[in-house]
Design a protein around this motif. Structure first.
Motif, short mmCIF file in Angstrom:
data_model
loop_
_atom_site.label_atom_id
_atom_site.label_comp_id
_atom_site.label_asym_id
_atom_site.label_seq_id
_atom_site.Cartn_x
_atom_site.Cartn_y
_atom_site.Cartn_z
N MET A 183 0.98 -1.32 -0.14
CA MET A 183 -0.04 -0.09 0.07
C MET A 183 0.89 1.27 0.00
SD MET A 183 -3.02 0.98 2.59
CE MET A 183 -3.70 2.66 2.55
N ASN A 184 0.54 2.19 -0.92
CA ASN A 184 1.28 3.33 -0.87
C ASN A 184 1.30 4.20 0.39
OD1 ASN A 184 1.39 6.46 -1.44
ND2 ASN A 184 1.90 5.82 -3.21
N ALA A 185 2.15 4.98 0.81
CA ALA A 185 2.26 5.60 2.25
C ALA A 185 1.51 6.99 1.87
CB ALA A 185 3.65 5.86 2.48
N PHE A 186 0.63 7.14 1.08
CA PHE A 186 -0.34 8.27 0.90
C PHE A 186 0.62 9.69 0.97
CE2 PHE A 186 -4.72 6.47 1.45
CZ PHE A 186 -4.48 5.49 0.54
N SER A 187 1.44 10.00 0.32
CA SER A 187 2.21 11.24 0.68
C SER A 187 1.38 12.39 -0.11
CB SER A 187 3.52 11.00 0.26
OG SER A 187 3.82 10.09 -0.57
N VAL A 188 0.79 13.19 0.45
CA VAL A 188 0.11 14.64 -0.45
C VAL A 188 0.54 15.95 0.04
CG1 VAL A 188 -2.13 15.62 -1.01
CG2 VAL A 188 -1.78 13.14 -0.92
N PRO A 189 0.51 16.96 -0.60
CA PRO A 189 1.15 18.20 -0.25
C PRO A 189 0.14 18.96 0.42
CG PRO A 189 0.55 18.42 -2.44
CD PRO A 189 0.08 17.00 -1.87
N TRP A 190 0.44 20.63 0.72
CA TRP A 190 -0.28 21.37 1.26
C TRP A 190 -1.84 21.20 1.09
CZ3 TRP A 190 2.28 23.67 -3.12
CH2 TRP A 190 3.58 23.51 -2.99
N SER A 191 -2.67 22.24 1.19
CA SER A 191 -3.83 22.54 0.93
C SER A 191 -4.24 23.20 -0.28
CB SER A 191 -4.96 22.86 2.27
OG SER A 191 -4.54 24.35 2.14
N PHE A 192 -5.39 23.10 -0.64
CA PHE A 192 -6.07 24.20 -1.71
C PHE A 192 -5.53 25.64 -1.62
CE2 PHE A 192 -9.58 21.26 -2.24
CZ PHE A 192 -9.49 20.99 -3.68
N PHE B 160 -1.00 16.40 2.94
CA PHE B 160 -2.12 15.98 2.22
C PHE B 160 -3.01 17.35 1.77
CE2 PHE B 160 -1.37 12.21 4.75
CZ PHE B 160 -1.42 11.13 3.87
N GLY B 161 -3.79 17.24 0.65
CA GLY B 161 -4.50 18.11 0.28
C GLY B 161 -5.02 17.95 -0.76
N ASP B 162 -5.88 19.07 -1.43
CA ASP B 162 -7.01 19.01 -2.47
C ASP B 162 -7.67 17.70 -2.52
OD1 ASP B 162 -5.32 21.39 -3.09
OD2 ASP B 162 -4.44 20.64 -4.80
N PHE C 284 -14.63 6.81 -4.72
CA PHE C 284 -13.07 6.93 -4.93
C PHE C 284 -12.81 8.31 -4.33
CE2 PHE C 284 -13.89 4.34 -8.44
CZ PHE C 284 -12.82 3.33 -8.60
N CYS C 285 -11.69 8.40 -3.61
CA CYS C 285 -10.89 9.72 -3.23
C CYS C 285 -9.65 10.01 -3.77
CB CYS C 285 -10.95 9.43 -1.61
SG CYS C 285 -10.46 10.87 -0.59
N ALA C 286 -9.68 11.01 -4.37
CA ALA C 286 -8.38 11.46 -4.88
C ALA C 286 -7.82 12.89 -4.17
CB ALA C 286 -8.58 11.94 -6.32
N PHE C 287 -6.33 12.70 -4.10
CA PHE C 287 -5.90 13.92 -3.37
C PHE C 287 -4.44 14.09 -4.01
CE2 PHE C 287 -6.05 9.74 -0.92
CZ PHE C 287 -4.80 9.56 -0.91
N ARG C 288 -3.84 15.30 -3.45
CA ARG C 288 -2.28 15.64 -3.71
C ARG C 288 -1.71 15.36 -2.70
NH1 ARG C 288 -0.66 21.16 -2.93
NH2 ARG C 288 -2.81 21.70 -2.56
N GLU C 289 -0.51 14.85 -3.06
CA GLU C 289 0.67 14.35 -1.91
C GLU C 289 1.76 15.18 -2.22
OE1 GLU C 289 1.61 10.34 -1.67
OE2 GLU C 289 -0.09 9.70 -2.79
N HIS C 290 2.29 15.67 -1.11
CA HIS C 290 3.67 16.36 -1.07
C HIS C 290 4.66 15.55 0.22
CE1 HIS C 290 6.58 19.94 -0.62
NE2 HIS C 290 6.82 19.61 -1.78
N ALA C 291 5.75 15.31 -0.38
CA ALA C 291 6.78 14.51 0.65
C ALA C 291 8.10 14.55 -0.15
CB ALA C 291 6.09 13.18 1.10
#
Length: 384
Positions: free
Chosen positions: A1-10, A100-102, A115-122
């Motif tokens: 499973m991916n470590a769910f890495s997402v960035p800031w917020s909107f 996590f964001g967006d 489905f849940c989609a999101f942006r990751e930043h790490a």
């Protein structure tokens, strides 16, 4: 499973888009005549407290559900009274090493699949990740990575299900613009699946929206997509003026259409649903940004957006962090056709710290909006 890495917020991304005053005559004649936002504010259902940010779905059991990023966690919040109040339902992802964001959701009609989609930043890398629930949002598992990891920005994903059953992902992409020979620009990209599972390669990587005028800056972002009938689609995005007004580029709203389910996009139908008026003293244009579009009652397209045009003094710079902007929430809609837009009306003008409105139709012509009021508070209103 991916470590769910997402960035800031909107919140950090309002200035990262870039659409144009595609049909300047239409925009100025219909939607940019100056004056403050007019009309009564929408009725308040929830004045503060936690609620979904921007995205809501209806579960198979009728409960409303939506996501909210609190930094290193994606929470789910639910309502059993049609959005009047919300309670925490669960969590999609939680990782202290990732931002996590967006976050956005889509439920597959007639199923319990969400489905849940999101942006990751790490680690300096950006990704767009998808999680999947097959029990109406109670449990979540990693589904796929649509874009990334890349060092250039990708984010603000939006999920859309075609009538033929294909799942599509629209998102902001500096990577696509750079690959097209325009580093520093940002375009709207789309990738899709055949059906709701498998690789995101059914369409290649489609350029949905960008400014093509010679010498213009093109930074477009925060897409939402609505179906106009069959395979005719509309994407509404935020952007910056391709050329400055008063020496500074303002945020404007832009729309474009597809006739073939998103495979290609018709530049002849590019429009500017709204650009704010010019501040007389500075000669600069006020901002319109962070749009969210829905089709209302199978009729007009409605768009909620942020604007600083009621500020009075000089406009905010489009690079100002959203929590430092002077922001009211406005609304425009299509009129006699999908290329003609109304003048703006007010959704919320009582406070000036607002961001990321999200529209949801509870029933035919029964529309609510969520507004991020920062500091963990989301406001929920109903259209009068």
């Amino acid at each position: 499973m991916n470590a769910f890495s997402v960035p800031w917020s909107f919140a950090t991304m309002a200035f990262l888009a870039g659409c144009t005053a595609g049909d300047a005559g239409d925009a100025e004649s219909a939607a940019s005549r100056g004056a403050a936002l007019q009309g009564p504010n929408w009725a308040v259902l929830q004045a503060g407290g936690a609620a979904p940010i921007r995205s809501i779905v209806r579960r198979a059991d009728g409960m409303l559900l939506g996501p909210r990023s609190s930094g290193h966690e994606i929470e789910t919040w639910a309502s059993t009274n049609e959005g009047a109040s919300w309670f925490r339902r669960g969590s999609v992802a939680n990782n202290a090493s990732v931002d996590f964001g967006d976050v956005t959701m889509l439920r597959v009609p007639g199923t319990r699949t969400i489905f849940c989609a999101f942006r990751e930043h790490a680690g300096g890398q950006f990704r767009i990740t998808v999680a999947r629930s097959d029990d109406d949002g109670d449990g979540w598992a990693y589904d796929s990575t649509v874009a990334g990891p890349v060092s250039r920005f990708v984010g603000a994903p939006f999920l859309f299900l075609r009538e033929n059953g294909d799942l599509q992902m629209y998102y902001d992409s500096e990577e696509l613009a750079a690959a097209g020979g325009f580093p520093g620009h940002q375009w709207i990209a789309m990738q899709g699946r055949r059906g709701i599972g498998g690789a995101w390669n059914a369409y290649g990587t489609v350029t949905v929206s960008r400014e093509k005028a010679s010498g213009a800056l093109s930074r477009e972002g925060m897409p939402t997509v609505v179906q106009l009938g069959g395979d005719r689609l509309m994407a509404v995005v935020e952007g910056v003026e391709p050329f400055p007004t008063g020496g500074v580029r303002a945020n404007v709203l832009h729309a474009t259409q597809s006739w073939d389910g998103g495979r290609t996009w018709d530049d002849a139908l590019r429009r500017t649903p709204y650009q704010a008026p010019v501040h007389a003293a500075s000669g600069r244009r006020y901002n319109a940004y962070a749009p969210h579009a829905i089709r209302v009652g199978n009729g007009p397209v409605g768009v909620a957006f942020c604007t600083d045009e009621d500020k009075g003094s000089a406009p905010d710079a489009s690079s100002t962090p959203p929590d430092q902007r002077n922001c009211h929430i406005g609304y425009v809609s299509t009129t006699t056709n999908f290329e003609t837009w109304s003048a703006p009306s007010a959704i919320w003008t009582q406070t000036s710290a607002n961001y990321t409105p999200g529209l949801f139709e509870r029933g035919s012509n029964d529309v609510i909006v969520t507004i991020d009021a920062f500091a963990g508070n989301q406001r929920v209103l109903r259209r009068p």
